[in-house]
Design an enzyme around this catalytic site. Structure first.
Site, PDB file in Angstrom:
ATOM      1  N   LYS A  75       0.911  -1.111  -0.016  1.00 19.93           N
ATOM      2  CA  LYS A  75      -0.050   0.017  -0.193  1.00 19.93           C
ATOM      3  C   LYS A  75       1.019   1.148   0.122  1.00 19.93           C
ATOM      4  O   LYS A  75       1.857   1.159   0.594  1.00 19.93           O
ATOM      5  CB  LYS A  75      -0.976   0.057   1.268  1.00 19.93           C
ATOM      6  CG  LYS A  75      -1.880   0.989   1.338  1.00 19.93           C
ATOM      7  CD  LYS A  75      -2.829   0.924   2.640  1.00 19.93           C
ATOM      8  CE  LYS A  75      -3.959   2.112   2.764  1.00 19.93           C
ATOM      9  NZ  LYS A  75      -4.827   1.617   3.873  1.00 19.93           N
ATOM     10  N   SER A 150      -9.428   1.706   3.093  1.00 24.38           N
ATOM     11  CA  SER A 150      -8.566   2.517   2.167  1.00 24.38           C
ATOM     12  C   SER A 150      -7.509   1.610   1.482  1.00 24.38           C
ATOM     13  O   SER A 150      -6.907   2.081   0.656  1.00 24.38           O
ATOM     14  CB  SER A 150      -7.715   3.487   2.851  1.00 24.38           C
ATOM     15  OG  SER A 150      -7.067   3.161   3.708  1.00 24.38           O
ATOM     16  N   SER A 174     -10.094  -0.304   7.056  1.00 19.91           N
ATOM     17  CA  SER A 174      -9.146   0.125   5.713  1.00 19.91           C
ATOM     18  C   SER A 174      -8.640  -1.338   5.288  1.00 19.91           C
ATOM     19  O   SER A 174      -8.077  -1.316   4.151  1.00 19.91           O
ATOM     20  CB  SER A 174      -8.487   1.239   5.821  1.00 19.91           C
ATOM     21  OG  SER A 174      -9.126   2.109   6.013  1.00 19.91           O
TER      22      SER A 174
END
Length: 458
Positions: A75, A150, A174
């Site tokens: 990420k 996210s 997330s």
């Protein structure tokens, strides 16, 4: 595609070449990224160098473990030395860290092959946004649909079979949100289990780092490499790390599991397919020897009001200087959410932390008689990506936030498919630092069902 566990055996037996595996994954990333936008940056050169090193270790019989040669990605809030880390934002479009995040370094030491940096909601908060330097990730089951966030790129890239696993972060859901909507497995570990040094913060008293993968077994293998003490992270726990993969064999026999029915039946009623998936999970775990009962916790609304107040206040504290000097460099979603945090007072924040302490006390008392908990992780199948409102997280109380507020380990996994053929999910939660039992329960469910056999058509 094989699992991480299966692939590790094939690499050790010299039946799969880490270099060929990396080349195949890189080619798939290039071929699919225009459709799903999972990657902000693909990094072929360092990936192939890492794969060649893994292949040399395989040839000499000196593999570092089950992750050696396995393709993953990070990420893009995980700092990577010499490789841009953008947080999917114009604010950091040209930021190149000089050091790896602790967990990036730990995974590299385990031998993983990182293919690059994955899409996220802006600074793990503002999304899905269409006014950023890169487009939002799309759901491989249906590219018109939302991935949740996210850790959106990780969810998409794992579901699409580009990578075997990846890193995520979870401040209010997330990791578990994208795991739910993309039909994969993802764990928010116990607060403090995985170091966060070098991961761009959102709200530091709620931020968790953790892994995402196709199966619970693969999540356990990744968590093994990511867990451990880091003195540089003030929230890091200094305690022994169990063998999560070996712990999968414990199953659920004799485990007492409490079903938080009011969360998903009345506090925020889920879709019929999601409810059916939860009931099937309960039936499967009961058949595996678990003892099931219903349990009542404080309301979803209480946890969510508390958690979001903390997130808005703490995120503004992180971004205050940029909000004053360059607010135009944020996307609209991020800028407006941060502005809400600017309106909060110190008293608001202190009261939220007081309420959090009260919720922890009440939750501990309410769960004395059980080992694990079950509820939903998402309301239903992925909605259209264009239908997600700026304030969606404040409109209905989410199922993931309670366990950020508590800091307890929580796993989302696929429990079936809904009317549109998209995944639905279930959430399994444990007591602090009993991540191993959470993973064992999820693994027992996956072994007893066939849902891991279905991949998106992409």
């Amino acid at each position: 595609m094989h699992s991480i566990a299966e692939t590790a055996g094939l690499i050790a037996a010299r039946k799969i070449s880490p270099v060929e595996l990396a080349k195949t994954a890189l080619a798939r990333a290039e071929a699919l990224n225009d459709q799903i936008h999972a990657f902000i940056r693909i990094t072929p050169e360092p990936a192939l160098a890492a794969a060649q090193a893994a292949e040399a270790r395989a040839a000499s019989g000196s593999l570092r473990g089950p992750l050696d040669g396995i393709p993953i990605a990070h990420k893009d809030i995980y700092c990577t030395a010499g490789i841009p880390t953008t947080a999917h934002s114009a604010q950091l479009k040209d930021f190149i860290p000089t050091e790896d995040a602790t967990t990036v370094r730990m995974l590299a030491a385990a031998g993983v092959v990182s293919l690059g940096k994955l899409a996220t909601h802006e600074f793990a908060f503002g999304g899905p946004s269409f006014d950023l330097p890169w487009p939002p990730a799309r759901n491989p089951w249906d590219t018109t649909r939302f991935t949740a966030g996210s850790s959106s790129g990780t969810g998409a890239a794992v579901a699409a079979g580009i990578i075997m696993g990846g890193t995520g972060s979870d401040t209010g859901g997330s990791i578990r949100g994208p795991a739910a909507l993309c039909g994969i497995a993802g764990i928010k570990p116990t607060y403090g289990l995985c170091p966060r040094t070098g991961i761009l913060p959102l709200a530091q008293t709620l931020d968790h780092a953790g892994p995402m993968a196709w199966s619970v077994e693969d999540v356990a293998l990744l968590l093994q490499a990511m867990a451990g003490h880091d003195p540089a992270d003030p929230g890091s726990a200094n305690r022994p790390v169990p063998d999560f993969h070996a712990g999968l064999a414990q199953g659920v026999r004799g485990k007492r599991i409490g079903v938080i029915r009011h969360f998903h039946e009345s506090d925020n009623p889920v879709s019929p397919a999601t409810l059916a998936g939860i009931e099937n999970t309960i039936a499967v775990l009961r058949a595996e020897g678990a003892v099931i009962s219903d349990i009542t916790l404080p309301s979803l609304a209480e946890y969510n009001a508390t958690g979001w107040a903390i997130i808005y206040a703490e995120s503004f504290a992180v971004h205050e200087a940029w909000m004053q000097s360059a607010p135009e460099k944020y996307g609209e979603y991020m800028r407006h959410r941060l502005a809400l945090g600017a309106l909060m007072s110190a008293a608001d924040y202190i009261q939220a932390q007081r309420r959090r302490a009260d919720l922890i006390t009440r939750s501990i008392a309410a769960t004395q008689g059980v080992d694990l908990l079950i509820t939903a992780s998402a309301m239903g199948e992925a909605p259209p990506i264009t239908a997600v409102s700026k304030w969606a997280s404040l409109e209905k109380p989410g199922f993931t936030m309670p366990f950020n507020v508590l800091g307890w380990p929580a796993l989302s996994l696929c429990s079936g498919f809904g009317e549109a053929g998209l995944p639905v999910s279930v959430q399994i939660i444990g007591k602090p630092f009993d991540d191993a039992s959470v993973l064992a329960a999820g693994h027992a469910f996956e072994k007893a069902t066939a849902f891991r056999a279905t991949r998106p058509a992409i």
